[in-house]
Design a protein around this motif. Structure first.
Motif, PDB file in Angstrom:
ATOM      1  N   VAL A   1       0.949 -16.422   5.654  1.00  0.00           N
ATOM      2  CA  VAL A   1       0.145 -15.827   4.584  1.00  0.00           C
ATOM      3  C   VAL A   1       0.548 -16.482   3.274  1.00  0.00           C
ATOM      4  CG1 VAL A   1      -0.338 -13.708   3.284  1.00  0.00           C
ATOM      5  CG2 VAL A   1      -0.227 -13.645   5.782  1.00  0.00           C
TER       6      VAL A   1
ATOM      7  N   ALA B   1       1.426 -16.022   0.265  1.00  0.00           N
ATOM      8  CA  ALA B   1       1.975 -15.109  -0.750  1.00  0.00           C
ATOM      9  C   ALA B   1       3.407 -15.562  -1.012  1.00  0.00           C
ATOM     10  CB  ALA B   1       1.927 -13.663  -0.262  1.00  0.00           C
TER      11      ALA B   1
ATOM     12  N   ASN C   1      -7.376 -13.141   0.930  1.00  0.00           N
ATOM     13  CA  ASN C   1      -6.371 -14.189   0.707  1.00  0.00           C
ATOM     14  C   ASN C   1      -6.086 -14.351  -0.782  1.00  0.00           C
ATOM     15  OD1 ASN C   1      -4.838 -16.705   1.697  1.00  0.00           O
ATOM     16  ND2 ASN C   1      -6.224 -17.547   0.163  1.00  0.00           N
TER      17      ASN C   1
ATOM     18  N   SER D   1      -4.132 -11.323  -2.040  1.00  0.00           N
ATOM     19  CA  SER D   1      -2.747 -11.354  -1.585  1.00  0.00           C
ATOM     20  C   SER D   1      -1.917 -12.312  -2.422  1.00  0.00           C
ATOM     21  CB  SER D   1      -2.711 -11.773  -0.111  1.00  0.00           C
ATOM     22  OG  SER D   1      -1.384 -11.967   0.324  1.00  0.00           O
ATOM     23  N   LYS D   2      -2.458 -13.509  -2.632  1.00  0.00           N
ATOM     24  CA  LYS D   2      -1.735 -14.534  -3.374  1.00  0.00           C
ATOM     25  C   LYS D   2      -1.497 -14.126  -4.820  1.00  0.00           C
ATOM     26  CE  LYS D   2      -2.016 -19.436  -4.643  1.00  0.00           C
ATOM     27  NZ  LYS D   2      -2.757 -20.696  -4.430  1.00  0.00           N
TER      28      LYS D   2
ATOM     29  N   ASN E   1      -1.893 -11.104  -6.325  1.00  0.00           N
ATOM     30  CA  ASN E   1      -1.179  -9.844  -6.496  1.00  0.00           C
ATOM     31  C   ASN E   1       0.328 -10.081  -6.414  1.00  0.00           C
ATOM     32  OD1 ASN E   1      -1.001  -6.788  -6.461  1.00  0.00           O
ATOM     33  ND2 ASN E   1      -0.028  -7.264  -4.518  1.00  0.00           N
ATOM     34  N   TRP E   2       0.745 -10.958  -5.477  1.00  0.00           N
ATOM     35  CA  TRP E   2       2.167 -11.257  -5.335  1.00  0.00           C
ATOM     36  C   TRP E   2       2.713 -11.923  -6.589  1.00  0.00           C
ATOM     37  CZ3 TRP E   2       6.417 -10.038  -3.128  1.00  0.00           C
ATOM     38  CH2 TRP E   2       7.494 -10.923  -3.075  1.00  0.00           C
TER      39      TRP E   2
ATOM     40  N   ASN F   1       4.984  -1.196  -3.463  1.00  0.00           N
ATOM     41  CA  ASN F   1       5.029  -1.576  -2.052  1.00  0.00           C
ATOM     42  C   ASN F   1       5.730  -0.536  -1.189  1.00  0.00           C
ATOM     43  OD1 ASN F   1       3.539  -3.901  -2.297  1.00  0.00           O
ATOM     44  ND2 ASN F   1       5.304  -5.225  -2.578  1.00  0.00           N
TER      45      ASN F   1
END
Length: 392
Positions: A8, A10, A48, A51-52, A54-55, A69
């Motif tokens: 993934v 991230a 995708n 995820s990227k 937000n991280w 989290n």
């Protein structure tokens, strides 16, 4: 054999072990396909992107990341994920990816293996093992726990203990070696003096600030070291984010004589680790484990949610520290610099760490488990044929 390695996007914590394992499999004579789980295997570009980014955003606010989290890693959200993974376009697009690649096993370097990939594989009736590698090394979130997984690999005893406590059946868990990058396999570490000479660094107490693949950090640590007039050498590695670059540029302009080196993203990180006395940064699994492999203590400056058990690991084995207060971080390192006996004891403790580092050995474990899966499957099919003949 053809092995699919899914990751993934991230941070670098998931793609790095996927690539390390890919190199190991290919060295053993097998073929691999390394794919972005969300973007390529499941055709979910929006997820995708979320995820990227937000991280990356959460890395600017580590305390918020830990709180958010922790709250979202729930059994309810796990059930929601399982439902969405099987009642959406996911299975259709995943089957398209599967048919295009035809792997013999699927290894996922991310916790989405348990309640996203495995449910889709089962729904599609694919006879292929799904293995999850716990890339956070000490911890698998609740969303990464499932008794239906064919195997959960984790490289620390603490990680195994916690996974069992969270409900992962013990017989599905295997302790594995940490998958070192190809550049580090068989490496002969340099001495501090050799590494510093090679990199053009001064011979003084050196702290390596590892800002990770995202290069996100502040100048607070530098300010505290300067404030105390400590004659240290600081190296900040990582492709600096725009905000971090501006902070460091301003610091250099204000303190031009401060010993700060910013080589950026480097492909010889092992030489920089060898050159330092201590490595520091957020508890990224790759940076931390590479530091332990090269016998350098690690100061974890930001405990993100998946890295919270790192504190327990450090308490057990005394090969580093966890501290989010910058003042206390500098206190710890200042005391360590002055205590030569503790530095010797630190090196002795490294010799007794219950860890192994070997991507080839890990790849061989996966191949063995894959063969066992198909052997068991063949046994079931044979039993079914015998029962059918008896019925006739």
């Amino acid at each position: 054999m053809k092995i699919a390695l899914l990751y993934v996007d991230a941070g670098k914590g998931h793609i790095t072990p996927a690539k390390a394992l890919s190199d190991a499999f290919e060295e053993l004579g097998h073929t691999t396909v390394v794919s972005n789980l969300l973007l390529e295997a499941c055709n979910a570009p929006v997820v995708n992107w979320m995820s990227k980014h937000n991280w990356r955003m959460m890395l600017h606010f580590p305390r918020v990341e830990t709180f958010v989290n922790h709250k979202t890693d729930s059994s309810f959200n796990t059930r929601v994920l399982r439902f969405l993974s099987t009642h959406s376009h996911g299975p259709r697009d995943f089957k398209r990816w599967y048919e295009a690649n035809k792997p013999d096993c699927i290894v996922v370097a991310h916790f989405l293996a348990a309640n996203m990939i495995k449910p889709m594989v089962d729904k599609l009736g694919l006879q292929i093992p799904v293995f999850e590698y716990a890339a956070d090394v000490f911890f698998t979130p609740n969303i990464g726990i499932s008794g239906k997984l064919d195997k959960l690999y984790i490289c620390t005893r603490l990680g195994k203990e916690l996974s069992i406590a969270q409900g992962q059946p013990e017989h599905t868990i295997s302790l594995c070696p940490f998958p070192l990058k190809k550049a580090m396999m068989g490496l002969q570490p340099l001495s501090k003096s050799e590494a510093r000479s090679k990199l053009g660094l001064a011979e003084k107490f050196t702290v390596l600030l590892n800002l990770g693949g995202e290069g996100i950090g502040t100048a607070e640590f530098l300010e505290e070291v300067h404030k105390r007039k400590l004659d240290w050498q600081i190296i900040a590695v990582g492709l600096l984010s725009t905000s971090t670059m501006l902070r460091y540029k301003l610091f250099k302009e204000i303190h031009p004589h401060f010993s700060l080196h910013t080589p950026g993203f480097v492909d010889n990180i092992h030489e920089y680790i060898c050159a330092c006395d201590v490595q520091a940064g957020k508890a990224g699994a790759n940076a931390l484990m590479e530091s332990l492999f090269l016998k350098r203590p690690f100061l974890v400056s930001n405990l993100l949610y998946a890295a919270l058990p790192t504190k327990e690991f450090m308490n057990r084995h005394k090969v580093g520290w966890t501290e989010d207060s910058v003042v206390k971080q500098v206190n710890i390192l200042q005391e360590y610099e002055q205590d030569k006996e503790e530095q010797e004891r630190m090196q002795q403790r490294f010799a007794h760490l219950p860890l192994t580092f070997d991507s080839i050995a890990f790849a061989q474990m996966i191949l063995s488990d894959t063969n066992a899966y198909y052997g068991k499957l063949a046994g079931k099919e044979e039993s079914a044929r015998e029962e059918k003949l008896l019925d006739l």
